[in-house]
Scaffold this active site. Structure first.
Site, PDB file in Angstrom:
ATOM      1  N   PRO A  10       0.791  -1.229   0.000  1.00 29.16           N
ATOM      2  CA  PRO A  10       0.000   0.000   0.000  1.00 29.16           C
ATOM      3  C   PRO A  10       0.824   1.280   0.000  1.00 29.16           C
ATOM      4  O   PRO A  10       1.879   1.351   0.637  1.00 29.16           O
ATOM      5  CB  PRO A  10      -0.830  -0.101   1.287  1.00 29.16           C
ATOM      6  CG  PRO A  10      -0.143  -1.119   2.120  1.00 29.16           C
ATOM      7  CD  PRO A  10       0.513  -2.071   1.172  1.00 29.16           C
ATOM      8  N   ASN A  11       0.301   2.245  -0.718  1.00 23.12           N
ATOM      9  CA  ASN A  11       0.846   3.618  -0.803  1.00 23.12           C
ATOM     10  C   ASN A  11       2.100   3.738  -1.658  1.00 23.12           C
ATOM     11  O   ASN A  11       2.563   4.848  -1.920  1.00 23.12           O
ATOM     12  CB  ASN A  11       1.090   4.220   0.594  1.00 23.12           C
ATOM     13  CG  ASN A  11      -0.190   4.305   1.396  1.00 23.12           C
ATOM     14  OD1 ASN A  11      -1.165   4.878   0.916  1.00 23.12           O
ATOM     15  ND2 ASN A  11      -0.212   3.712   2.577  1.00 23.12           N
ATOM     16  N   ARG A  18       5.150  11.006  -2.518  1.00 20.32           N
ATOM     17  CA  ARG A  18       4.921  10.663  -1.114  1.00 20.32           C
ATOM     18  C   ARG A  18       6.179  10.888  -0.289  1.00 20.32           C
ATOM     19  O   ARG A  18       7.206  10.240  -0.542  1.00 20.32           O
ATOM     20  CB  ARG A  18       4.539   9.181  -1.054  1.00 20.32           C
ATOM     21  CG  ARG A  18       4.416   8.632   0.344  1.00 20.32           C
ATOM     22  CD  ARG A  18       4.377   7.109   0.313  1.00 20.32           C
ATOM     23  NE  ARG A  18       4.147   6.596   1.651  1.00 20.32           N
ATOM     24  CZ  ARG A  18       4.387   5.353   2.034  1.00 20.32           C
ATOM     25  NH1 ARG A  18       4.887   4.475   1.179  1.00 20.32           N
ATOM     26  NH2 ARG A  18       4.157   4.980   3.267  1.00 20.32           N
ATOM     27  N   TYR A  23      11.277   8.700   0.970  1.00 21.13           N
ATOM     28  CA  TYR A  23      11.191   7.666  -0.066  1.00 21.13           C
ATOM     29  C   TYR A  23      11.808   8.048  -1.414  1.00 21.13           C
ATOM     30  O   TYR A  23      11.835   7.226  -2.326  1.00 21.13           O
ATOM     31  CB  TYR A  23       9.718   7.266  -0.269  1.00 21.13           C
ATOM     32  CG  TYR A  23       9.096   6.665   0.975  1.00 21.13           C
ATOM     33  CD1 TYR A  23       9.562   5.444   1.473  1.00 21.13           C
ATOM     34  CD2 TYR A  23       8.084   7.307   1.674  1.00 21.13           C
ATOM     35  CE1 TYR A  23       9.017   4.886   2.620  1.00 21.13           C
ATOM     36  CE2 TYR A  23       7.530   6.756   2.816  1.00 21.13           C
ATOM     37  CZ  TYR A  23       8.004   5.547   3.293  1.00 21.13           C
ATOM     38  OH  TYR A  23       7.469   4.991   4.417  1.00 21.13           O
ATOM     39  N   ASN A  74       8.095  -5.533  -1.486  1.00 20.70           N
ATOM     40  CA  ASN A  74       8.069  -4.478  -0.478  1.00 20.70           C
ATOM     41  C   ASN A  74       6.642  -4.464   0.052  1.00 20.70           C
ATOM     42  O   ASN A  74       5.756  -3.870  -0.565  1.00 20.70           O
ATOM     43  CB  ASN A  74       8.442  -3.114  -1.062  1.00 20.70           C
ATOM     44  CG  ASN A  74       8.459  -2.030   0.009  1.00 20.70           C
ATOM     45  OD1 ASN A  74       8.006  -2.250   1.132  1.00 20.70           O
ATOM     46  ND2 ASN A  74       8.981  -0.863  -0.342  1.00 20.70           N
ATOM     47  N   ALA A  77       3.339  -1.026   4.520  1.00 19.83           N
ATOM     48  CA  ALA A  77       2.784  -1.072   5.887  1.00 19.83           C
ATOM     49  C   ALA A  77       2.365  -2.489   6.294  1.00 19.83           C
ATOM     50  O   ALA A  77       2.371  -2.822   7.486  1.00 19.83           O
ATOM     51  CB  ALA A  77       1.608  -0.115   5.995  1.00 19.83           C
ATOM     52  N   HIS A  80       4.392  -4.845   8.738  1.00 18.70           N
ATOM     53  CA  HIS A  80       4.315  -4.795  10.195  1.00 18.70           C
ATOM     54  C   HIS A  80       2.996  -5.330  10.741  1.00 18.70           C
ATOM     55  O   HIS A  80       2.778  -5.303  11.951  1.00 18.70           O
ATOM     56  CB  HIS A  80       4.504  -3.337  10.661  1.00 18.70           C
ATOM     57  CG  HIS A  80       5.542  -2.593   9.864  1.00 18.70           C
ATOM     58  ND1 HIS A  80       6.872  -2.964   9.861  1.00 18.70           N
ATOM     59  CD2 HIS A  80       5.466  -1.532   9.018  1.00 18.70           C
ATOM     60  CE1 HIS A  80       7.544  -2.141   9.049  1.00 18.70           C
ATOM     61  NE2 HIS A  80       6.712  -1.279   8.526  1.00 18.70           N
ATOM     62  N   ASP A  87       1.692 -15.720   5.525  1.00 20.50           N
ATOM     63  CA  ASP A  87       1.247 -17.109   5.355  1.00 20.50           C
ATOM     64  C   ASP A  87       1.172 -17.487   3.880  1.00 20.50           C
ATOM     65  O   ASP A  87       1.496 -18.620   3.504  1.00 20.50           O
ATOM     66  CB  ASP A  87      -0.127 -17.325   6.011  1.00 20.50           C
ATOM     67  CG  ASP A  87      -0.042 -17.451   7.528  1.00 20.50           C
ATOM     68  OD1 ASP A  87       1.078 -17.508   8.075  1.00 20.50           O
ATOM     69  OD2 ASP A  87      -1.110 -17.480   8.169  1.00 20.50           O
ATOM     70  N   GLU A  98      12.955  -9.358   0.761  1.00 19.60           N
ATOM     71  CA  GLU A  98      12.125  -8.285   1.341  1.00 19.60           C
ATOM     72  C   GLU A  98      12.886  -6.969   1.183  1.00 19.60           C
ATOM     73  O   GLU A  98      14.071  -6.897   1.520  1.00 19.60           O
ATOM     74  CB  GLU A  98      11.886  -8.591   2.822  1.00 19.60           C
ATOM     75  CG  GLU A  98      11.182  -7.483   3.581  1.00 19.60           C
ATOM     76  CD  GLU A  98      11.114  -7.776   5.093  1.00 19.60           C
ATOM     77  OE1 GLU A  98      11.466  -8.896   5.530  1.00 19.60           O
ATOM     78  OE2 GLU A  98      10.726  -6.854   5.830  1.00 19.60           O
ATOM     79  N   HIS A 100      12.826  -2.647   1.683  1.00 21.51           N
ATOM     80  CA  HIS A 100      12.252  -1.382   2.173  1.00 21.51           C
ATOM     81  C   HIS A 100      13.128  -0.251   1.680  1.00 21.51           C
ATOM     82  O   HIS A 100      14.358  -0.324   1.786  1.00 21.51           O
ATOM     83  CB  HIS A 100      12.160  -1.363   3.694  1.00 21.51           C
ATOM     84  CG  HIS A 100      11.341  -2.478   4.218  1.00 21.51           C
ATOM     85  ND1 HIS A 100       9.970  -2.480   4.108  1.00 21.51           N
ATOM     86  CD2 HIS A 100      11.690  -3.671   4.748  1.00 21.51           C
ATOM     87  CE1 HIS A 100       9.509  -3.622   4.585  1.00 21.51           C
ATOM     88  NE2 HIS A 100      10.538  -4.365   4.974  1.00 21.51           N
ATOM     89  N   SER A 102      13.206   2.851   2.852  1.00 21.37           N
ATOM     90  CA  SER A 102      13.780   3.556   3.999  1.00 21.37           C
ATOM     91  C   SER A 102      14.433   2.561   4.952  1.00 21.37           C
ATOM     92  O   SER A 102      14.166   1.352   4.891  1.00 21.37           O
ATOM     93  CB  SER A 102      12.673   4.319   4.732  1.00 21.37           C
ATOM     94  OG  SER A 102      11.718   3.410   5.274  1.00 21.37           O
ATOM     95  N   ARG A 107      13.520   4.305  12.202  1.00 22.42           N
ATOM     96  CA  ARG A 107      12.222   4.984  12.267  1.00 22.42           C
ATOM     97  C   ARG A 107      11.427   4.518  13.495  1.00 22.42           C
ATOM     98  O   ARG A 107      11.993   3.959  14.421  1.00 22.42           O
ATOM     99  CB  ARG A 107      11.479   4.756  10.942  1.00 22.42           C
ATOM    100  CG  ARG A 107      12.283   5.294   9.746  1.00 22.42           C
ATOM    101  CD  ARG A 107      11.549   5.095   8.437  1.00 22.42           C
ATOM    102  NE  ARG A 107      10.330   5.871   8.385  1.00 22.42           N
ATOM    103  CZ  ARG A 107       9.355   5.682   7.496  1.00 22.42           C
ATOM    104  NH1 ARG A 107       9.492   4.718   6.582  1.00 22.42           N
ATOM    105  NH2 ARG A 107       8.289   6.430   7.503  1.00 22.42           N
ATOM    106  N   ARG A 111       7.775   0.080  13.184  1.00 18.35           N
ATOM    107  CA  ARG A 111       8.325  -0.383  11.898  1.00 18.35           C
ATOM    108  C   ARG A 111       9.469  -1.381  12.080  1.00 18.35           C
ATOM    109  O   ARG A 111      10.020  -1.896  11.116  1.00 18.35           O
ATOM    110  CB  ARG A 111       8.827   0.809  11.079  1.00 18.35           C
ATOM    111  CG  ARG A 111       7.728   1.762  10.678  1.00 18.35           C
ATOM    112  CD  ARG A 111       8.233   2.851   9.743  1.00 18.35           C
ATOM    113  NE  ARG A 111       7.366   4.007   9.791  1.00 18.35           N
ATOM    114  CZ  ARG A 111       6.242   4.154   9.090  1.00 18.35           C
ATOM    115  NH1 ARG A 111       5.864   3.222   8.234  1.00 18.35           N
ATOM    116  NH2 ARG A 111       5.503   5.242   9.207  1.00 18.35           N
TER     117      ARG A 111
END
Ligand code: DQA
Length: 145
Positions: A10-11, A18, A23, A74, A77, A80, A87, A98, A100, A102, A107, A111
């Protein structure tokens, strides 16, 4: 030739506008295009998918079984919060990195927990949008083994 799937949570569709101090200024489209051309140059096919909806990411992961050889994700949100996406990753057992943008460890405390790191082959964070390219590089090496 391997099939690589890039999943964005998301986002991340807002990348470029953003919180650019966190980012960066690169858009999701630019990231996806440069990944697709780097994968192509290495003889692989790469597709990207972004969703703001947890169930759509779960569906995409389930559909990847027996079709996709490697995933770069990625979870944003959902990193977390989402036992459901974790699963799904365990269920299909497709190796993944994985990512990220940032450095999540610099942070907020919420996170620092990731539901994915324990089952990922590798984790990259804090490299900015370049992290996706580094992750793809690693994936290409792993696929050659
Ligand atoms: C992120 C970090 C997450 O904590 C955040 O919710 C995101 C993006 C990153 O790429 O740095 O949306 O995954």
């Amino acid at each position: 030739m391997a099939n690589i799937l890039v999943l964005h949570g998301p986002n991340l569709n807002l990348l470029g506008t953003r919180e650019p101090d966190v980012y960066g200024a690169v858009t999701l489209e630019q990231i996806n295009e440069s990944l697709a051309s780097a994968a192509k140059a290495a003889g692989h096919s790469l597709t990207s998918f972004q969703s703001n909806a947890e169930h759509e990411l779960v569906d995409k992961i389930q559909a990847a079984q027996n079709k996709v050889d490697y995933i770069l994700i990625n979870p944003a949100a959902f990193t977390h919060t989402s036992v459901a996406i974790r699963d799904a990753m365990s269920a299909v057992a497709i190796p993944f990195v994985e990512i990220h943008i940032s450095n999540v460890h610099q942070r907020e405390e919420f996170r620092h927990l990731s539901y994915f790191s324990g089952i990922a082959e590798a984790v990259l964070c804090g490299f900015g949008p370049k992290g996706y390219e580094y992750a793809l590089d690693f994936a290409i090496d792993q696929l050659a083994k």
